[in-house]
Each structure stands twice: as structure tokens, then as C-alpha cells.
Design a protein around this motif. Structure first.
Motif, short mmCIF file in Angstrom:
data_model
loop_
_atom_site.label_atom_id
_atom_site.label_comp_id
_atom_site.label_asym_id
_atom_site.label_seq_id
_atom_site.Cartn_x
_atom_site.Cartn_y
_atom_site.Cartn_z
N GLU A 34 0.87 -1.17 0.00
CA GLU A 34 0.00 0.00 0.00
C GLU A 34 0.90 1.22 0.00
O GLU A 34 1.68 1.43 0.94
CB GLU A 34 -0.89 0.01 1.25
N LEU A 36 2.12 4.76 0.56
CA LEU A 36 1.79 5.86 1.46
C LEU A 36 2.34 7.19 0.95
O LEU A 36 1.68 8.22 1.06
CB LEU A 36 2.31 5.56 2.87
N TYR A 37 3.56 7.15 0.42
CA TYR A 37 4.19 8.36 -0.12
C TYR A 37 4.97 8.00 -1.36
O TYR A 37 5.54 6.91 -1.47
CB TYR A 37 5.13 9.00 0.91
N GLY A 67 5.86 2.55 1.58
CA GLY A 67 4.53 2.20 2.04
C GLY A 67 4.57 1.04 3.01
O GLY A 67 5.61 0.72 3.59
N ARG A 68 3.43 0.39 3.13
CA ARG A 68 3.29 -0.70 4.09
C ARG A 68 2.86 -1.96 3.35
O ARG A 68 1.97 -1.93 2.50
CB ARG A 68 2.27 -0.33 5.16
N ASP A 344 1.55 12.79 -0.85
CA ASP A 344 0.82 12.04 0.15
C ASP A 344 -0.25 11.24 -0.59
O ASP A 344 -1.25 11.80 -1.06
CB ASP A 344 0.19 12.98 1.16
N ALA A 346 -2.52 9.30 0.32
CA ALA A 346 -3.87 9.28 0.90
C ALA A 346 -4.79 10.24 0.14
O ALA A 346 -6.01 10.05 0.11
CB ALA A 346 -3.82 9.65 2.37
#
Length: 351
Positions: A34, A36-37, A67-68, A344, A346
């Protein structure tokens, strides 16, 4: 297939706009991240706007990805769900040529596969980090050991960090060496930080007197305004190694004359037009060299990330939402960022 929101350029004049793409389901050796940046690199701009040859459209740029981990294949051993992870400029290579065997996948004789814009020598398009998720085989995924709070500032290390770290390490920069960094932009500011952490005496060469204080803050021991002939003359035959990060054509002779005997001027900036032809006597009279360097292999990129985590090195950034990207590109062209934009991701949810 995994559906993902993204931003893409449809052609060289369209700008970037919302786009939907599909990632493969993770295979046995795949890691799904995922995002994230994602850092914003000049290469993204050149590719999206068709300023470099062979852009594949639609183009989803982004190769400074952090990310994760959200899924792993059955054979993955170095990552588990929830881990922080990164993806840089490459997601594959042939794996069997001389360069790949030595861990230098960036010089793969058969052409590495870029995180976006596909294989170097042609092939199916690939989509980069301006998206919600990415699936990459484990051997091209990097471990992030910085604190989670630093994640946005870590993203540019995946390109700007390794682009400067690799030549500094290859030419054995360290204590007792004087290193020149030409330019204080996205690459140059990382070069200053890393050369300082390696223990070298760092001289920043900049055309901007307004960057003197910033150069010293970032780790330069000395700053030379390169438009001042007297200041430049003071460094003649004094510098062991120069890392030139400037991505516009300029006079290389001015920097070659600063090198000691056997010194090297390494180019990492990639201008759209050639540098002016140099004076060969600047090379032969002191056995000086002009060299080039790309990024780094996966092994060296992991080494760089670990080094930066140990020395608390991150990039100086401005975080932006994805719908600001076209403005950010124009600001990059005007050098109006200190020193790297990071998206970002998100913000994609509302794009």
C-alpha cells in the motif's frame, strides 16, 4: 486483478489526471505494498511530458515509493504484512548477465525493467508509484529501517539518495578526501548530506549566493559561488572528486580544473542537450577523468537506506496532494522547491 486509483499522463501535452489501473494478484514471490508516499523526480516530468524518447502512454510515473506491506506470496521470507517497504527505480532485470550476477542490476546488459515505462529496451508498459498500490517481486523490494514518522522524507532516498550515494561509494569518498558537489537541488542536497556523513570535506558549488546558508546547514564545510571567478580559482587543483548533479548543459572545464591529478568528475545530472565540448588538455595534463553513474543495484540501495537510517539522513521535502502534481512539475522547472516534492498518496482517495 487488483484495481487501483492512480494519476497518469495520456500524452505528452495532457498533464496528469485521475486514472484507473490494475495490478496483478501477488504470485508466490511477490510483495504487495500500500503506497503511502511517493517522491517526485525530474525523471517523472521528462517521461510524462515526452521529453525523453520512447515514453509509453498512459504514463503513471513515480519511482520513489514507500509504504506498508499489505500482502505477501507464499515463498516470501523477508517481508510480512505490516512491514514498511520501499521500491525504487527498478522492478526487475534479466538476473543472469554479468552485471546482474554482480548485483549491479541497473547496468543489466539486457535492460532492467523500470518501475514505470517498462523495460529499457522495449516491452510491456509498467505503472509507477502515483497510485494506491503496487505488486513487486520480493528481490526488488527494499526494507525501510527509518522511523515511520520519517516515511515521507525517506521516499526520495529511493532515487535521489542512491543516485548520489552510489558514485560517492564507488570512488571511495571518505575521511581525508575533498569532495565537490555541483548544484543544490533534489540530487545535490542529498549529495551534500551523504558526503558529509561519509566523513569527507564537502565543498558545495552553486550559482546561487542565496543557497550559501542552506548549503552549510545541510553539511557543506565550504560553499563556492561558481559564477565568481576568484572563488573558483581558489579551488584549482584542490578537489579529489566532484559530483555534478546539474541537469542543464554547462561548462565542465570550469570544474575539471579544480581536480587534483587523477581526480574524477562524475556526472549524475541528465540534461536534455549535451554539455559543451571540453578542452582535452584539462584531462590529459592531470590524468583527470569524466565519468558517469546511474542509480545503484538493489544490494547497494539497501546499503544506502541502512546507512541513511544509521546516520539519520532524510530528504528535505514539501508534501503535496496528488492533484497538485502538474503545478509541482512547473515549480520544479523553476527550481521552486527545497528540495523534493513528495506526494501524500492518501490524497488519491478523494482525487
Amino acid at each position: 486483478m487488483i484495481r487501483s486509483k492512480a494519476y497518469a499522463a495520456q500524452n505528452k501535452t495532457s498533464g496528469l489526471a485521475p486514472f484507473e489501473l490494475y495490478r496483478r494478484e501477488p504470485a508466490a514471490d511477490d510483495v504487495q505494498i500500500e503506497i503511502l508516499y511517493c517522491g517526485v523526480c525530474h525523471s517523472d516530468l521528462h517521461t510524462a511530458r515526452g521529453e525523453w524518447p520512447n515514453t509509453l502512454y498512459p504514463s503513471v510515473p513515480g519511482h520513489e515509493i514507500v509504504g506498508r506491506v499489505c500482502a505477501v506470496g507464499s515463498q516470501v521470507r523477508r517481508f510480512k504484512v505490516g512491514d514498511l517497504a520501499g521500491v525504487g527505480c527498478m522492478i526487475d532485470s534479466c538476473g543472469h548477465c554479468h552485471s546482474c550476477a554482480e548485483g549491479e542490476e541497473q547496468y543489466c546488459e539486457n535492460g532492467f525493467t523500470g518501475t514505470y515505462n517498462g523495460p529499457v529496451f522495449g516491452g510491456e508498459n509498467t505503472y509507477g508509484g502515483y497510485s494506491q498500490t503496487i505488486v513487486v517481486k520480493e528481490s526488488f523490494v527494499l526494507q525501510i529501517r527509518h522511523a515511520a514518522d520519517d516515511l515521507a522524507r525517506v521516499a526520495p532516498l529511493l532515487c535521489a539518495g542512491i543516485t548520489t550515494y552510489s558514485p560517492l561509494r564507488h570512488w571511495r569518498v571518505g575521511p581525508g578526501t575533498t569532495v565537490g558537489i555541483v548544484g543544490l537541488g533534489g540530487l545535490g542536497h542529498m549529495g551534500v548530506k551523504i558526503a558529509h556523513a561519509l566523513g569527507a570535506t564537502v565543498v558545495l558549488f552553486t550559482t546561487s549566493p542565496g543557497k550559501i546558508a542552506d548549503g552549510r546547514r545541510l553539511g557543506a564545510d565550504e560553499v563556492c559561488v561558481s559564477t565568481d571567478d576568484a572563488q573558483m580559482a581558489a579551488y584549482a587543483n584542490r578537489v579529489d572528486f566532484i559530483l555534478d548533479t546539474v541537469a542543464v548543459p554547462h561548462d565542465l572545464d570550469a570544474y575539471l580544473s579544480l581536480l587534483k591529478r587523477d581526480g574524477t568528475l562524475a556526472l549524475v545530472g541528465a540534461p536534455a542537450a549535451p554539455h559543451p565540448a571540453g578542452n582535452v588538455f584539462n584531462l590529459i595534463l592531470k590524468r583527470r577523468r569524466i565519468a558517469g553513474s546511474l542509480i545503484g543495484g538493489i544490494r547497494e540501495t539497501q546499503e544506502m537506506l541502512d546507512f541513511c537510517a544509521e546516520h539519520r539522513i532524510v530528504s528535505d521535502i514539501e508534501v503535496i496532494p496528488i492533484d497538485y502534481i502538474n503545478v509541482a512539475y512547473d515549480r520544479m522547472l523553476n527550481s521552486d522547491v527545497k528540495y523534493r516534492f513528495v506526494i501524500d498518496m492518501a490524497s488519491l482517495a478523494d482525487a
